[in-house]
Design a protein around this motif. Structure first.
Motif, short mmCIF file in Angstrom:
data_model
loop_
_atom_site.label_atom_id
_atom_site.label_comp_id
_atom_site.label_asym_id
_atom_site.label_seq_id
_atom_site.Cartn_x
_atom_site.Cartn_y
_atom_site.Cartn_z
N LEU B 101 0.82 -1.21 0.00
CA LEU B 101 0.00 0.00 0.00
C LEU B 101 0.86 1.25 0.00
O LEU B 101 0.61 2.19 -0.77
N SER B 102 1.87 1.28 0.84
CA SER B 102 2.65 2.51 0.93
C SER B 102 3.50 2.72 -0.31
O SER B 102 3.76 3.86 -0.69
N SER B 103 3.93 1.62 -0.97
CA SER B 103 4.70 1.82 -2.20
C SER B 103 3.77 2.32 -3.30
O SER B 103 4.18 3.11 -4.15
N PHE B 104 2.49 1.88 -3.24
CA PHE B 104 1.51 2.41 -4.19
C PHE B 104 1.32 3.90 -3.96
O PHE B 104 1.16 4.68 -4.91
N ALA B 105 1.37 4.29 -2.65
CA ALA B 105 1.14 5.70 -2.32
C ALA B 105 2.27 6.58 -2.81
O ALA B 105 2.11 7.79 -2.89
N VAL B 106 3.43 5.99 -3.09
CA VAL B 106 4.55 6.80 -3.59
C VAL B 106 4.20 7.38 -4.95
O VAL B 106 4.50 8.53 -5.26
N ILE B 107 3.52 6.53 -5.77
CA ILE B 107 3.27 6.96 -7.14
C ILE B 107 1.93 7.68 -7.25
O ILE B 107 1.84 8.78 -7.76
N PHE B 108 0.87 7.01 -6.75
CA PHE B 108 -0.45 7.62 -6.85
C PHE B 108 -0.89 8.12 -5.49
O PHE B 108 -0.54 7.55 -4.48
N SER B 109 -1.71 9.14 -5.48
CA SER B 109 -2.24 9.59 -4.20
C SER B 109 -3.40 8.69 -3.82
O SER B 109 -4.18 8.24 -4.66
N LEU B 118 -8.96 0.53 -1.85
CA LEU B 118 -7.72 -0.24 -1.79
C LEU B 118 -7.20 -0.33 -0.36
O LEU B 118 -6.80 -1.40 0.13
N THR B 119 -7.23 0.82 0.34
CA THR B 119 -6.77 0.83 1.73
C THR B 119 -7.59 -0.11 2.59
O THR B 119 -7.04 -0.89 3.38
N ALA B 120 -8.91 -0.03 2.42
CA ALA B 120 -9.77 -0.90 3.24
C ALA B 120 -9.46 -2.36 2.97
O ALA B 120 -9.37 -3.19 3.89
N GLY B 121 -9.26 -2.69 1.68
CA GLY B 121 -8.95 -4.07 1.33
C GLY B 121 -7.65 -4.54 1.95
O GLY B 121 -7.56 -5.65 2.50
N ILE B 122 -6.61 -3.68 1.86
CA ILE B 122 -5.31 -4.07 2.41
C ILE B 122 -5.38 -4.23 3.93
O ILE B 122 -4.82 -5.16 4.50
N ILE B 123 -6.08 -3.31 4.60
CA ILE B 123 -6.20 -3.43 6.06
C ILE B 123 -6.91 -4.73 6.40
O ILE B 123 -6.50 -5.46 7.32
N GLY B 124 -7.97 -5.04 5.64
CA GLY B 124 -8.68 -6.28 5.89
C GLY B 124 -7.77 -7.49 5.71
O GLY B 124 -7.75 -8.41 6.54
N TRP B 125 -6.98 -7.46 4.64
CA TRP B 125 -6.05 -8.57 4.36
C TRP B 125 -5.06 -8.76 5.51
O TRP B 125 -4.89 -9.86 6.03
N CYS B 126 -4.42 -7.64 5.95
CA CYS B 126 -3.44 -7.72 7.05
C CYS B 126 -4.09 -8.28 8.32
O CYS B 126 -3.55 -9.21 8.94
#
Lengths: 297, 164
Positions: B101-109, B118-126
């Motif tokens: 997620l954070s590497s994605f945030a480097v390129i796109f806001s 996307l954030t909700a999905g990643i938090i759920g996954w973790c």
């Protein structure tokens, strides 16, 4: 003496510590620290260029490692023995014996307590049944999670208003904690003054007072999504629900046996208890409003 | 030179995190190792730096408090206890999707609708994988969602740091 110390690190990895399910290999790390710290403490002149093998073969450093690791083990034992004096761990464990079904039903009850008939906690040979098995039993999982969520949601709300900074989170957390402590102390004081003999323990009280954070979170979230109208609607609903919930729960704990069954008993004592219950229940909506209105603009 | 780092175990645990739907084996957490989590934390910090957010201190503070909180909660909720190293290790391993997620945030806001989903999905996954490992290792029944919720709160704070 040195022989017994030397036996400790050898038996540690194989021995099953009753408190741990896993072999904690962090003891390997502490052994390494012990080897590095202790020689300096003993004034052992260890030149940094000396090879690892010769270092470990030296009996002095062996003993130093054993000493270091036994210190770590003793420290751990000390903490384990004494923590029970300050924090009643087994009593706390009772409040966390919950499962998902209980939490779901309890949350439903907090938002809609009107249809629930039987509010009595079931007992099993003089001890109350664990929250897993009885929905009326108080638990500390929901209040604890609700408190933390409230602090985070408050941070989020302030963030969307561009008033966020991470230290503000700490400020919110400490002020909410301070209010909670104040409330608990006030109620304990009034219970003491009214000389009520209840089986309402302090932890029970903390649990009941913590339930209002659920309503507060709901209100603030609705306020974030739908503005002031949503906030007031949801907060109003949650205030009434918490009021009813508290009255019905505390009635059984504070009022005397007869009054709890709905028979109005005369006498100044019972009236005082009734007023106390009403006061506690009424304080909840007030605090709910007080702690959230500055978050929703 | 034996450093006590078992690469095979690290890889096994990483795979467990990456396949959230596969049932976890309870014995994999038998040795707590902090090497993998250290690497993941540093990688997370590195991606944050790349995105221009110099908030390392907050990451450390939040992770320390979060680990402590989970440690207390799991000790209170489970029949058997758990050591702090184990908690830190599991939470560290499950930080892996957050690095994505954070590497994605480097390129796109991440502040748009896509970012939020996307954030909700990643938090759920973790949180799902963390709770899965805790549940299987501590033999807690019927409490997976209850363990996943505080993990989600913790990873949510990390995600907040990535976004804002």
């Amino acid at each position: 003496m040195p022989a017994s110390k030397r036996r400790i690190p050898v038996s540690q990895p194989g021995m099953a510590d009753p408190h741990q399910l896993f072999d904690d290999t962090s003891s390997a790390q502490s052994r390494g620290y012990g080897a590095q710290r202790a020689p300096g403490g003993l004034g052992y002149p260890a030149p940094s260029a000396s090879p690892q093998a010769a270092f470990l073969a030296d009996p002095v450093s062996n003993m130093a490692m054993a000493y270091g690791s036994s210190l770590a083990a003793q420290g751990k034992e000390l903490v384990d023995k004494n923590i029970d004096r300050f924090i009643p761990v087994t009593k706390l464990k009772y409040y966390f014996a919950v499962d998902t079904m209980y939490v779901g039903k309890k949350l439903g009850l907090l938002f809609f307590p009107y249809l629930h008939q039987d509010w009595e906690v079931q007992y099993q040979q003089d001890t109350p049944v664990a929250p897993r098995f009885d929905i009326n039993a108080p638990d500390l999982y929901i209040p604890a999670m609700a408190f933390i969520t409230y602090v985070l949601v408050a941070g989020l709300a302030l963030g969307t208003q561009d008033r966020f900074s991470p230290d503000l989170l700490g400020l919110q957390a400490s002020s909410a904690l301070a209010w909670l402590t104040l409330e608990v102390l006030a109620i304990l004081l009034s219970l003491y003054l009214v000389t009520v003999n209840t089986d309402l323990t302090t932890l029970d009280l903390v649990a009941f007072l913590g339930y209002k954070y659920v309503g507060m979170i709901g209100g603030v979230l609705m306020g974030l999504l739908f503005g002031k109208i949503g906030y007031y609607l949801v907060l109003g609903w949650c205030c009434v629900s918490i009021f009813v919930f508290m009255i019905r729960t505390l009635r059984l704990k504070i009022l005397a046996e007869a009054a709890a069954e709905g028979v109005p008993v005369r006498g100044a004592r019972n009236q005082l208890r009734m007023y106390l219950t009403m006061a506690v229940a009424a304080a909840q909506p007030l605090l709910m409003y007080w702690l959230t209105f500055h978050l929703v603009r | 030179l034996e450093l006590g780092i078992n690469f095979d175990h690290i890889w096994q645990k990483t795979l467990t995190v990456l396949h959230p739907l596969k049932v976890a084996d309870g014995s994999i957490m038998n040795e707590t190792d902090l090497a993998g989590p250290m690497v993941f934390c540093l990688a997370f910090g590195a991606t944050l730096l790349l995105a221009g957010k110099i908030q390392f201190g907050y990451v450390y503070g939040i992770s320390a408090i979060g680990c402590l909180g989970m440690f207390c909660l799991l000790n209170l909720m489970s029949m058997t206890g758990v050591s702090f190293g184990c908690v830190a290790s599991v939470l560290g391993y499950c930080l892996l999707p957050m690095i994505l997620l954070s590497s994605f945030a480097v390129i796109f806001s991440l502040q748009g609708m896509v970012g939020i989903i996307l954030t909700a999905g990643i938090i759920g996954w973790c949180s799902f994988s963390a709770s899965k490992i805790f549940i299987s290792a501590l033999a807690m029944e019927g409490q997976q969602l209850l363990v996943a919720y505080p993990c989600a709160l913790l990873y949510g704070v990390f995600a907040l740091i990535s976004i804002f």
